[in-house]
Design a protein around this motif. Structure first.
Motif, PDB file in Angstrom:
ATOM      1  N   ILE A 109       0.833  -1.201   0.000  1.00  0.00           N
ATOM      2  CA  ILE A 109       0.000   0.000   0.000  1.00  0.00           C
ATOM      3  C   ILE A 109       0.870   1.255   0.000  1.00  0.00           C
ATOM      4  O   ILE A 109       0.595   2.239  -0.706  1.00  0.00           O
ATOM      5  CB  ILE A 109      -0.956  -0.018   1.217  1.00  0.00           C
ATOM      6  CG1 ILE A 109      -1.965  -1.159   1.078  1.00  0.00           C
ATOM      7  CG2 ILE A 109      -1.676   1.313   1.373  1.00  0.00           C
ATOM      8  CD1 ILE A 109      -2.867  -1.347   2.285  1.00  0.00           C
ATOM      9  N   LEU A 156       0.857   4.169  -3.026  1.00  0.00           N
ATOM     10  CA  LEU A 156       0.502   5.541  -2.670  1.00  0.00           C
ATOM     11  C   LEU A 156       1.662   6.500  -2.880  1.00  0.00           C
ATOM     12  O   LEU A 156       1.461   7.661  -3.247  1.00  0.00           O
ATOM     13  CB  LEU A 156       0.037   5.595  -1.216  1.00  0.00           C
ATOM     14  CG  LEU A 156      -1.373   5.068  -0.926  1.00  0.00           C
ATOM     15  CD1 LEU A 156      -1.620   4.999   0.567  1.00  0.00           C
ATOM     16  CD2 LEU A 156      -2.427   5.938  -1.590  1.00  0.00           C
ATOM     17  N   GLU A 210       0.563   7.965  -6.837  1.00  0.00           N
ATOM     18  CA  GLU A 210      -0.635   8.602  -6.273  1.00  0.00           C
ATOM     19  C   GLU A 210      -1.464   9.288  -7.344  1.00  0.00           C
ATOM     20  O   GLU A 210      -2.703   9.258  -7.310  1.00  0.00           O
ATOM     21  CB  GLU A 210      -0.222   9.606  -5.192  1.00  0.00           C
ATOM     22  CG  GLU A 210      -1.391  10.256  -4.490  1.00  0.00           C
ATOM     23  CD  GLU A 210      -0.958  11.215  -3.401  1.00  0.00           C
ATOM     24  OE1 GLU A 210      -1.818  11.956  -2.890  1.00  0.00           O
ATOM     25  OE2 GLU A 210       0.242  11.222  -3.063  1.00  0.00           O
ATOM     26  N   LEU A 223      -8.754   3.662  -4.910  1.00  0.00           N
ATOM     27  CA  LEU A 223      -8.673   4.204  -3.560  1.00  0.00           C
ATOM     28  C   LEU A 223      -9.712   3.565  -2.651  1.00  0.00           C
ATOM     29  O   LEU A 223      -9.461   3.342  -1.457  1.00  0.00           O
ATOM     30  CB  LEU A 223      -8.859   5.725  -3.597  1.00  0.00           C
ATOM     31  CG  LEU A 223      -7.717   6.530  -4.225  1.00  0.00           C
ATOM     32  CD1 LEU A 223      -8.097   7.988  -4.369  1.00  0.00           C
ATOM     33  CD2 LEU A 223      -6.439   6.400  -3.409  1.00  0.00           C
ATOM     34  N   LEU A 257      -8.226   0.374  -1.449  1.00  0.00           N
ATOM     35  CA  LEU A 257      -7.209   0.599  -0.416  1.00  0.00           C
ATOM     36  C   LEU A 257      -7.863   0.949   0.918  1.00  0.00           C
ATOM     37  O   LEU A 257      -7.428   0.485   1.982  1.00  0.00           O
ATOM     38  CB  LEU A 257      -6.257   1.724  -0.848  1.00  0.00           C
ATOM     39  CG  LEU A 257      -5.404   1.463  -2.089  1.00  0.00           C
ATOM     40  CD1 LEU A 257      -4.540   2.671  -2.407  1.00  0.00           C
ATOM     41  CD2 LEU A 257      -4.533   0.235  -1.921  1.00  0.00           C
ATOM     42  N   ALA A 258      -8.927   1.767   0.869  1.00  0.00           N
ATOM     43  CA  ALA A 258      -9.628   2.124   2.100  1.00  0.00           C
ATOM     44  C   ALA A 258     -10.233   0.894   2.753  1.00  0.00           C
ATOM     45  O   ALA A 258     -10.237   0.762   3.988  1.00  0.00           O
ATOM     46  CB  ALA A 258     -10.708   3.164   1.786  1.00  0.00           C
ATOM     47  N   ARG A 305      -8.198   4.898   6.964  1.00  0.00           N
ATOM     48  CA  ARG A 305      -9.323   4.739   6.027  1.00  0.00           C
ATOM     49  C   ARG A 305      -9.957   6.099   5.735  1.00  0.00           C
ATOM     50  O   ARG A 305     -10.244   6.438   4.581  1.00  0.00           O
ATOM     51  CB  ARG A 305     -10.362   3.795   6.634  1.00  0.00           C
ATOM     52  CG  ARG A 305     -11.629   3.620   5.792  1.00  0.00           C
ATOM     53  CD  ARG A 305     -12.775   3.159   6.648  1.00  0.00           C
ATOM     54  NE  ARG A 305     -13.139   4.172   7.642  1.00  0.00           N
ATOM     55  CZ  ARG A 305     -14.002   3.950   8.626  1.00  0.00           C
ATOM     56  NH1 ARG A 305     -14.568   2.770   8.775  1.00  0.00           N
ATOM     57  NH2 ARG A 305     -14.285   4.927   9.483  1.00  0.00           N
ATOM     58  N   THR A 350      -8.525   8.961   5.912  1.00  0.00           N
ATOM     59  CA  THR A 350      -7.607   9.746   5.083  1.00  0.00           C
ATOM     60  C   THR A 350      -7.779   9.400   3.606  1.00  0.00           C
ATOM     61  O   THR A 350      -7.801  10.290   2.736  1.00  0.00           O
ATOM     62  CB  THR A 350      -6.154   9.498   5.521  1.00  0.00           C
ATOM     63  OG1 THR A 350      -6.005   9.837   6.895  1.00  0.00           O
ATOM     64  CG2 THR A 350      -5.180  10.311   4.688  1.00  0.00           C
ATOM     65  N   ILE A 351      -7.908   8.107   3.307  1.00  0.00           N
ATOM     66  CA  ILE A 351      -8.110   7.679   1.921  1.00  0.00           C
ATOM     67  C   ILE A 351      -9.443   8.205   1.403  1.00  0.00           C
ATOM     68  O   ILE A 351      -9.559   8.639   0.241  1.00  0.00           O
ATOM     69  CB  ILE A 351      -8.045   6.146   1.819  1.00  0.00           C
ATOM     70  CG1 ILE A 351      -6.652   5.639   2.232  1.00  0.00           C
ATOM     71  CG2 ILE A 351      -8.371   5.683   0.410  1.00  0.00           C
ATOM     72  CD1 ILE A 351      -5.545   6.053   1.305  1.00  0.00           C
ATOM     73  N   MET A 356      -9.111  11.584   0.216  1.00  0.00           N
ATOM     74  CA  MET A 356      -8.489  11.607  -1.109  1.00  0.00           C
ATOM     75  C   MET A 356      -9.519  11.313  -2.192  1.00  0.00           C
ATOM     76  O   MET A 356      -9.508  11.922  -3.280  1.00  0.00           O
ATOM     77  CB  MET A 356      -7.356  10.587  -1.177  1.00  0.00           C
ATOM     78  CG  MET A 356      -6.172  10.893  -0.269  1.00  0.00           C
ATOM     79  SD  MET A 356      -4.943   9.576  -0.237  1.00  0.00           S
ATOM     80  CE  MET A 356      -4.449   9.531  -1.944  1.00  0.00           C
ATOM     81  N   VAL A 407      -1.087   7.837   6.119  1.00  0.00           N
ATOM     82  CA  VAL A 407      -1.018   6.471   5.616  1.00  0.00           C
ATOM     83  C   VAL A 407       0.431   6.069   5.409  1.00  0.00           C
ATOM     84  O   VAL A 407       0.827   4.939   5.699  1.00  0.00           O
ATOM     85  CB  VAL A 407      -1.809   6.338   4.295  1.00  0.00           C
ATOM     86  CG1 VAL A 407      -1.780   4.893   3.805  1.00  0.00           C
ATOM     87  CG2 VAL A 407      -3.230   6.818   4.473  1.00  0.00           C
TER      88      VAL A 407
END
Length: 1819
Positions: A778, A782, A786, A794, A797-798, A810, A812-813, A816, A1168
């Motif tokens: 991960i 990122l 990115e 994304l 990933l979350a 999570r 933070t993602i 994004m 992250v």
């Protein structure tokens, strides 16, 4: 020193001088036991050849006899039978044990190594000084007149001050029991007691007096808690009588110390210079530990008997039956007098006055009491012999007390030079008896002195009495009675103080009438009349003043012109100028160790080839040798560089092909049309690039489509292997979009693996490996892609982060996603975590992902660097090279600082065919490595006769003058730069690279680095990983460059002339000025690429455990308070987390605990991807907070933190760890911690552990193979051999028939089948080897072929084939290089090595293990060794493991800063001669003069210190006078005569000057008798005599004083070098006299540079004795001044108290103790050769005969076993001695016109013979 009569001391003292110790003659009380001692010695001689085990067994048996007899009472009954009275079995065992113990310790200490004791720690090795040994060192110092107490204290304080100045950390211990060794003399007891009080109250030195003896439980606890590295102990005692008893106490302490795993340093033979303290160091051994543990009770019994045998301190004062009663009365009188004194002086007083008043009062009272007792018994005195001569009553005692009180008053008022007295008066018997009594009172008073409750000033404890002053007063009062008849004659100040003291004595002695204060008289019966007038010492009636010999020298005029005007010169007709002979002029044209020309033209080396052309075989051999060299260097380079592509460097002005493609040729013609063409061309290029990228994208997708399933399958089967395959694909993929797809597939696979793992495991037993891999993937996607992550990706990933329990990440993602929100994509609704990790995201990353966190790396490539993207600091280095600037680079090992060196080389090679880059390396091994790298990197077509790379070392040179890159060692570059005819070559140098420049602070050769940095005019790069004061170094170097800038400007501004020569100089100056700047940059980088984690090794239940050691656990509150936290004490992320947790536990109410909680910390919160930069900020915050705790006074909390961080293990060396080395390696193999380097400091241990490991693998292999396998293998070998012969026979047929062809096919098939079976049978099982089998077999064959001629090559090859090697300086070069290459290739996994490998050799590994502790393991060595751990690009983390290293030592290594670079004394006489040669014979006089002045004016020692610069000027001036007088210079400053031989052997000054004196005196011609015709060979007797003479001069190594020729014998070596023949010794003495005449005046001349304010202070306590002269003249002082006639203007004011004067500067003694200490001059700088060398106590240190012994037997092993030399040291010493002989032979042949001169022929034969013997052991 005077003899040992009763008159030697102030009062009663019966001390012995050190000269008595030389013969070891027994005292009176020892006469009875002489026969028994002789018998014991005879028995011991028979055991001298026994092994260590036998010696220990013998001592064990004798100690057992003690333990069996100690309870019988037999020994106790006879202990007091006499002075030496012992009887019965116990006494016999006691005596034998004592003598054998002495011999046993002698055999141990015989191999003591003289080493530098303080290894440049900020806090040095913690050690202990035995207080009685300290006193023994100086109370019998050869420069001390016993009884001059203040001088004694000065010597002690100088020693301790030098230790403290070097940041030594030590304590002093005085054992209560050992006080009895001084009971023979109350003077010693008084001084000992005063010394303890003085150190406790006037200095900051910790002093311990609470231990009874070394067997005290408190002492053992002290050793366990503090673990001192060594204890300084005397190996011998010096009382006149019973010395063997006192020595026995020291020996018990030594054995006990070694038995408790603490090393011993002998106080005898210790020496000091400007920067170092040296001593004989003896290491503890397991055998001694076990012996002491077993026999501790017997040793304790011996200690008790030794104490009981000591006499009582009152025996020599009270000789009647009521001795104890008198001692009791004395103690009560002392108490009473002291109480009365406090009443008289309520405000307090000075200690000297108090001691004087109390001791005189009590002594008078006791004397009166004894008189009363004697009268009652009908006696008139204590001794019948004094009945007639002794006056009645208290007349004598009272007069003595008056004189003593006057003496105390004078002590407090007289300046020290006025106390420089010499009086030979002797006390009579009655006077001596009373002085004994007074001294005893003084001792008991000081012993019981209450230091509290009264204002008692203890400052002047050091100056309670002065023997010479007291005797002078007595003599004056006898000869001039009126001189002290009244207070007026004494002066008001002295007279008043004296009256006050005497009246106080009278008041506190009311029971006796002591009489009035005046007159002070010396009645008959106090001083003996002189027997006869002693003849005055006429050896030095006056100081031999000299006028300077006039000379003409532009260099001398400019450097010391101001001094020349101040000093007298000899007239032109002075008789002293007549002996100055004009000798043959000298010019340096030959190499120092061979007769090859030193200067060769550019094509000079082609001459040999042209000559060889006539001989085709010789030509072929030369070419073949050069080809082999190039082939090997490139083979070696393959292991050094990852990409070993040879760089083709074009000639000057050409454009590299690789860069020409990037720069299209300019378009000619109309500019408007050109612009249109350029625009259209640009469009075409862009279209082509777009098409190319699309094609690459398509290929990448196809490749991923092909590799996708295999990689996923591999990940599911073996996660680690699958991830490696994925990484390999990503490295080769050129499409970022495809990389994102591949990364997401990898993340999905890792997540599935984590899910499966969690479903199969309980929550509490989960490991984090799969979670770490998932987070690592991960992080990758990122960080690197990115911008390419879509909301869909994304969302995935979350989801993964959510299921790991990282809800904040999570979110933070999700933020994004919101930033990139697409209306067509909905945000996924997350459920509760499925498989949470149970800890926060920040803690997880710190704890488990530390090695994988991203560093701050620049993404923009630099066109100057091809293989990697350089960091900012590396770009700064490249900029410095591009700008022709100098730079000091300080960066950790493996950080990439060396790349700038090769960039610099490439730049010079590209821009010039004549420019030179010089690479300076400290060791030859590193030279070989750099040469191979240059061969591997660069190839260039050059004009005929030129080559790319050349080498110059002391024993090898190649293409020195016709290369563009010269790799050399400092000493050889110095030869070139100081050579007068190498200036044209030197002017071509464009850059000099100094690798490992911290060698500036080394013990040997450091001054050469200084000279080089001052000599070079061009820019330089100075590289190091370990410099603690780079700013100071840079400032000094900038001052040097500023000087050269001024020189260049002066050349540029010189007036034009018509000479071509000067025009050429101006052109060169302009060229240099235009091509370089004179700026010196400092580039520092403090962060390692990989973190280092430390572990201590614990051994339990036959299993090794590696316990993590937190670096902050090494700190202490005092260290943080005094020095802060070391800048290079870096923490890994897990260590930061541990530190925070420990701080929270130690201080629960810590105000910043929440702020610095990892989950809440500003740099971590909701991140992250946490980066290394974030961790460094967090680390800095924690360290700052810890320092603030110390400043706030929260000592307990800081100590609690350290306690929590400390590992739960001792970490000390102990039982059976060394013997389990195979188990240690196998443990590391199981933990995947190989390859590893195992460092030790003892060459036998290095080889032993490798051999043990090989034997272990052989045993495992034998256990796995069947018994018949060996027979089967042999049969197969025979069959293969037969088939091979058949194949060879069949293959020779030109036209084989069909049958023959079929037979050949059959043979081949049989051979192949059989060979496969043989290979399978010969194959090693995986657990029987550490080798990596996949290594290229062809490469292996090349390596093994090269070492085929190495001694026992088969054994080495077998070891290497198992993946094992060892590496040290005395290993054959081919073997050593094989180990280096195979280790770098990954074939070898285990290498044991010494510190030589750590100095720049490129052998990175995964793990570094320290196998043992050593005095050589210091902060610098530790950092160099540990820096090997952690291979960049291969290991995420480096590991350092400590085995057999005490925990306190580990702490000191971790927290100690690396040494600060300090300047050495910059000049030697040989260097002055070399500078004069350069100035006189140079082709370019201006350049030569500038270089010489740069060396003279720019020393690190004199930087910003004008006083020391003046001392250097004086030294230079008197060196010139010495060279003139000895005939090495003429009066025009031109070198002549044997100047060449002096310079060729300058490493061994002053031996080179003495050797030439032998030549001039014709002594060597007498030795070199002509051989018998027709033979031209000299006899072996002649050769051995020459070696004996040379061994007394060159390479001198002294043996410990405990090693006596009559105490031990040896198997092969003689060990003790015989003295020089008488004629040679007389010549040395005459030479010394001549040298001292010059340099004695040097000392006189520089004395005005001393800091007199400091000279009058005791250096450690700072007690000042700079007293002003009395304001009034008085008759007494005027009369006393007549007793001091010797000048004392140039010696220490404290030393003059012992009778030293300026005359002593001209004697053949060590003047270090008497010269002004603030001058910083040592005898090492004075060219005097001591025929016999003595330590402080006057014990002779014999020379080691290693050079002569080796010539006789040719065995290095014997030098180790007999001569006590370390094997590596022995190898280097013999090599140096061989080079000295070669240099002498070359110089003599050059100087002598007669080729048949006997001395020339003899030295040619000796050089060949010695070199051949050395080559035998080298090969």
């Amino acid at each position: 020193m005077e003899d040992g009569s009763c008159s030697d001391c102030l009062d009663e003292d019966n001390g012995s001088g050190p000269g008595e110790e030389e013969s070891d003659s027994p005292g009176e009380g020892e006469a009875e036991s002489l026969d028994e001692e002789a018998m014991v010695k005879m028995k011991l001689r028979a055991a001298e050849q026994l092994s260590d085990a036998t010696e220990e067994r013998r001592l064990d048996e004798l100690l057992s006899e003690i333990s069996t007899c100690k309870g019988s009472g037999e020994a106790a009954d006879t202990l007091q039978a006499g002075a030496e009275g012992l009887g019965g079995a116990a006494s016999d065992a006691f005596k034998k044990s004592l003598h054998y113990l002495s011999w046993y310790l002698t055999s141990i200490c015989a191999k003591s190594q003289k080493v530098s004791l303080l290894r440049d720690f900020v806090e040095s090795e913690f050690f202990v000084i035995d207080g009685d040994s300290l006193m023994m060192m100086f109370i019998h110092d050869a420069s001390l007149d016993l009884g001059q107490n203040l001088h004694f204290f000065y010597l002690v304080e100088c020693f301790l001050f030098d230790l403290s100045q070097r940041m030594a950390k030590y304590v002093i211990t005085f054992f209560k029991d050992t006080e009895c060794m001084w009971n023979e003399n109350c003077l010693y007891l008084s001084i000992r007691t005063a010394l303890i009080l003085h150190l406790q109250h006037n200095t900051k030195v910790p002093v311990h007096t609470e231990f009874s003896n070394c067997f005290d439980s408190k002492w053992k606890r002290f050793l366990q808690e503090n673990n001192p590295y060594f204890i300084i102990i005397s190996d011998k005692a010096f009382p006149q009588r019973r010395r063997h008893l006192a020595t026995g106490m020291f020996h018990i302490l030594m054995l006990h110390t070694l038995g408790h795993k603490v090393n011993v340093v002998l106080s005898s033979g210790m020496s000091q210079d400007i920067l170092r303290v040296h001593g004989y160091h003896t290491c503890s051994k397991p055998a001694i530990v076990s012996l002491v543990k077993k026999q501790e009770a017997a040793l304790r019994s011996i200690q008790v008997q030794l104490v009981n045998l000591a006499p009582k301190f009152s025996d020599h004062v009270f000789q009647n039956e009521n001795e104890e009663e008198l001692v009791t009365r004395m103690q009560s009188e002392i108490h009473l007098s002291y109480s009365r004194l406090k009443g008289l002086w309520p405000l307090g007083s000075d200690i000297s006055k108090v001691v004087c008043a109390v001791s005189c009062s009590v002594a008078l009272n006791l004397y009166a009491c004894q008189m009363t007792t004697a009268e009652t018994a009908g006696q008139t005195g204590r001794r019948t012999e004094d009945k007639e001569d002794g006056p009645q009553g208290l007349a004598i005692p009272a007069d003595i007390c008056r004189m003593y009180c006057l003496h105390v008053a004078l002590l407090q008022n007289l300046p020290l030079p006025q106390r420089a007295l010499k009086c030979n008066s002797q006390w009579t018997g009655p006077a001596d008896n009373f002085l004994l009594l007074r001294r005893m009172v003084e001792y008991i008073f000081l012993k019981k002195l209450p230091v509290t409750g009264w204002n008692l000033d203890l400052m002047y404890l050091t100056d309670l009495s002065d023997k010479q002053l007291m005797r002078t007063i007595a003599k004056m009062c006898t000869e001039v009675p009126a001189c002290a008849e009244s207070e007026q004659r004494l002066g008001s100040k002295i007279g008043g103080e004296y009256r006050h003291i005497w009246e106080t004595v009278a008041k506190i002695s009311p029971d006796i009438d002591v009489g009035p204060a005046f007159p002070v008289t010396c009645t008959r019966g106090i001083v003996l009349p002189p027997a006869s007038d002693a003849e005055p010492d006429t050896t030095l009636e006056r100081i031999p003043t000299i006028g300077l010999i006039p000379m003409t020298s532009a260099l001398a005029e400019e450097f010391v012109g101001d001094l020349l005007e101040q000093l007298p010169h000899l007239g032109s007709e002075d008789p002293a100028l007549e002996p100055l002979l004009k000798r043959k002029a000298f010019d340096e044209v030959l190499h120092w160790h061979s007769r090859r020309p030193l200067v060769e033209s550019q094509y000079g080396l082609m001459t040999e080839m042209r000559i060889a052309t006539k001989d085709p075989w010789k030509r072929k051999r030369i070419l073949r040798g050069q080809q082999k060299l190039v082939v090997f260097e490139r083979l070696y380079a393959e292991t050094l560089e990852e990409n070993t592509a040879v760089t083709i460097v074009t000639s000057q002005g050409a454009v590299p092909k690789s860069r020409s493609k990037q720069q299209p040729p300019p378009i000619k013609g109309n500019s408007k049309k050109a612009g249109i063409r350029k625009k259209s061309a640009q469009l075409i290029i862009e279209a082509q690039d777009k098409k190319k990228k699309q094609e690459e994208e398509r290929k990448a997708k196809e490749a991923w489509h092909t590799m996708q399933e295999p990689i996923k399958r591999e990940i599911s089967q073996d996660m680690g292997k699958g991830i490696k395959s994925l990484e390999k694909f990503l490295q080769n993929c050129n499409s970022d979009s495809v990389k994102v797809i591949a990364e997401m597939e990898g993340i999905e696979c890792c997540y599935k693996a984590w899910v499966e793992y969690c479903q199969s495991k309980e929550t509490h037993s989960r490991e984090m490996d799969f979670a770490v891999l998932l987070m690592q993937r991960i992080h990758n996607v990122l960080d690197r892609h990115e911008d390419l992550l879509t909301p869909t990706i994304l969302n995935k990933l979350a989801r993964y982060l959510n299921n790991l329990g990282f809800l904040n990440l999570r979110d933070t993602i999700m933020e994004m996603i919101n930033a990139k929100q697409d209306q067509g994509v909905k945000t996924e609704v997350m459920k509760d975590p499925k498989f949470p990790l149970g800890l926060g995201a920040s803690r997880f990353q710190l704890q488990y992902m530390g090695p994988y966190l991203f560093r701050e790396e620049r993404k923009d490539p630099d066109p100057r660097v091809r293989h990697f993207i350089p960091d900012a600091w590396q770009r700064e280095l490249l900029d410095a090279v591009d700008n022709n600037e100098s730079a000091v680079i300080v960066a950790p090992t493996s950080s990439g600082k060396t790349y700038a060196s090769y960039y610099c080389m490439e730049k010079v090679l590209r821009t010039s065919d004549t420019g030179i880059v010089v690479y300076v390396s400290p060791t030859k091994a590193l030279v070989n490595q750099v040469v191979a790298t240059v061969y591997g990197r660069f190839n260039k077509s050059l004009p005929q006769g030129m080559v790319v790379c050349g080498t110059f070392t002391r024993d090898y040179r190649s293409h020195v003058h016709n290369c563009q890159v010269l790799v050399t060692v400092p000493q050889c570059l110095e030869i070139l730069l100081l050579s007068p005819h190498m200036q044209d070559w030197a002017s071509r140098i464009q850059y000099v690279i100094f690798d490992e420049v911290h060698c500036l602070g080394g013990e040997i050769g450091a001054e050469v680095w200084e000279h080089l940095l001052a000599l070079i005019r061009c820019p330089f790069l100075a590289l190091s990983a370990t410099i603690s004061n780079p700013e100071g170094l840079t400032q000094w170097l900038q001052s040097v460059k500023t000087y050269w800038e001024r020189v260049e400007n002066s050349l540029e501004g010189a007036s034009p002339t018509n000479t071509k020569r000067k025009s050429k100089k101006r052109q060169q100056a302009e060229s240099r000025k235009g091509s370089q700047t004179f700026k010196v940059r400092l580039v520092t980088y403090g962060e390692r690429y990989n973190d280092l984690e430390k572990y201590v090794c614990d051994f339990e239940n036959n299993e090794y455990k590696f316990v993590p050691y937190h670096p902050c656990a090494a700190l202490t509150v005092n260290h943080i308070k005094n020095y802060g936290i070391p800048s290079d004490l870096a923490l890994s992320p897990p260590e930061c987390l541990r530190l925070y947790d420990a701080m929270v536990r130690a201080f629960p109410k810590w105000s910043r605990a929440q702020e610095l909680e990892p989950e809440e910390y500003k740099c971590f919160k909701n991140k992250v991807v946490i980066r290394k930069r974030d961790v460094r900020e967090y680390e800095a915050e924690l360290k700052k907070e810890l320092v603030d705790w110390v400043k706030a006074g929260w000592k307990n909390k800081v100590e609690a933190v350290m306690l929590l961080l400390n590992p739960p293990t001792e970490g000390t060396f102990g039982k059976n760890k060394e013997s389990n080395f195979p188990l240690l390696v196998e443990t590391l193999q199981k933990m995947d911690l190989l390859p590893a380097l195992f460092f030790a400091f003892h060459i036998p241990l290095v080889e032993q552990v490798a051999s043990e490991l090989l034997e272990h693998l052989d045993q495992k292999l034998r256990s796995k193979r069947k018994p018949e396998d060996a027979k089967t293998k042999m049969q197969m070998e025979n069959q293969l051999q037969k088939l091979s012969k058949c194949l060879e026979k069949e293959e020779t047929l030109t036209n084989p028939s069909k049958k023959q062809a079929e037979q050949l096919i059959l043979y081949r098939s049989r051979y192949d089948v059989l060979f496969k079976k043989y290979a399978k049978l010969d194959e090693l099982p995986p657990d029987c080897t550490f080798a990596q089998i996949s290594t290229d077999s062809e490469f292996m064959k090349k390596v093994f072929f090269r070492m085929r001629r190495v001694h026992i090559a088969g054994y080495y090859q077998r070891m290497l084939c198992r993946g094992i090697g060892f590496h040290h300086s005395s290993v054959n070069r081919h073997m050593r290089q094989a180990v280096e290459m195979l280790f770098r290739r990954g074939f070898i996994k285990v290498v044991s090595a010494t510190s030589t490998l750590a100095l720049g050799i490129n052998m990175p590994c995964r793990t570094v293990v320290f196998l043992q502790d050593s005095v050589h393991l210091d902060a610098l060595t530790y950092r160099q060794m540990s820096g090997r751990a952690g291979r960049r690009g291969m290991d995420n983390i480096g590991r350092v493991i400590f085995l057999n290293v005490p925990l306190p030592k580990i702490q000191r290594l971790i927290k100690a800063n690396v040494p600060q670079l300090k300047g050495q004394f910059p000049l030697s006489i040989s260097l002055v001669l070399r500078l004069m040669l350069l100035a006189a014979r140079a082709d370019d006089k201006g350049d030569a003069k500038a270089k010489a002045l740069s060396v003279l004016q720019h020393s690190m020692m004199t930087f910003n210190q004008p006083t020391k610069q003046n001392i250097v000027k004086f030294y230079f001036l008197f060196s010139l006078q010495f060279l003139l007088q000895e005939g090495y210079l003429d009066q025009e400053g031109e070198p002549q005569g044997f100047a060449g031989l002096v310079m060729h052997t300058h490493y061994h000054e002053p031996a080179n000057f003495v050797f030439i004196r032998f030549l001039l005196d014709g002594l060597l011609h007498k030795v070199c008798q002509p051989p018998k015709a027709p033979s031209r060979r000299f006899s072996e007797d002649v050769m051995e005599t020459l070696v004996l003479i040379l061994a007394n001069l060159f390479g001198r190594r002294h043996l410990p004083t405990c090693l006596k020729e009559d105490t031990i014998t040896f198997q092969q070596s003689k060990v003790f070098l015989d003295d020089l023949p008488d004629e040679f010794a007389a010549s040395v003495r005459e030479y010394n006299r001549s040298a001292l005449q010059i340099f004695g005046n040097f000392f006189l001349s520089v004395s005005n540079q001393a800091n007199l304010e400091e000279e009058y202070k005791l250096p450690l306590s700072g007690t000042s004795f700079k007293r002003l002269c009395l304001p009034e003249a008085n008759d007494f002082c005027s009369e006393m001044a007549k007793a001091s006639k010797s000048p004392t203007t140039s010696v220490s004011p404290f030393a003059c108290l012992s009778g030293h004067s300026d005359f002593d500067l001209f004697k053949e003694d060590n003047v270090d103790p008497i010269v002004f200490r603030t001058l910083g001059i040592h005898m090492d700088s004075i060219p005097v050769l001591y025929l016999k060398y003595y330590d402080r106590q006057g014990q002779r240190l014999r020379l080691n005969a290693y050079a002569l012994d080796f010539y006789k037997h040719g065995c290095l092993g014997a030098l180790y076993s007999d001569n006590g030399l370390n094997r590596g040291e022995a190898f280097n010493l013999i090599k140096d001695f061989s080079l000295v002989i070669a240099a002498i032979s070359t110089s003599l042949a050059e100087l002598c016109d007669n080729e048949d001169d006997l001395v020339v022929l003899a030295f040619q034969q000796l050089a060949e013979s010695y070199q051949s013997k050395f080559q035998m052991v080298w090969s």
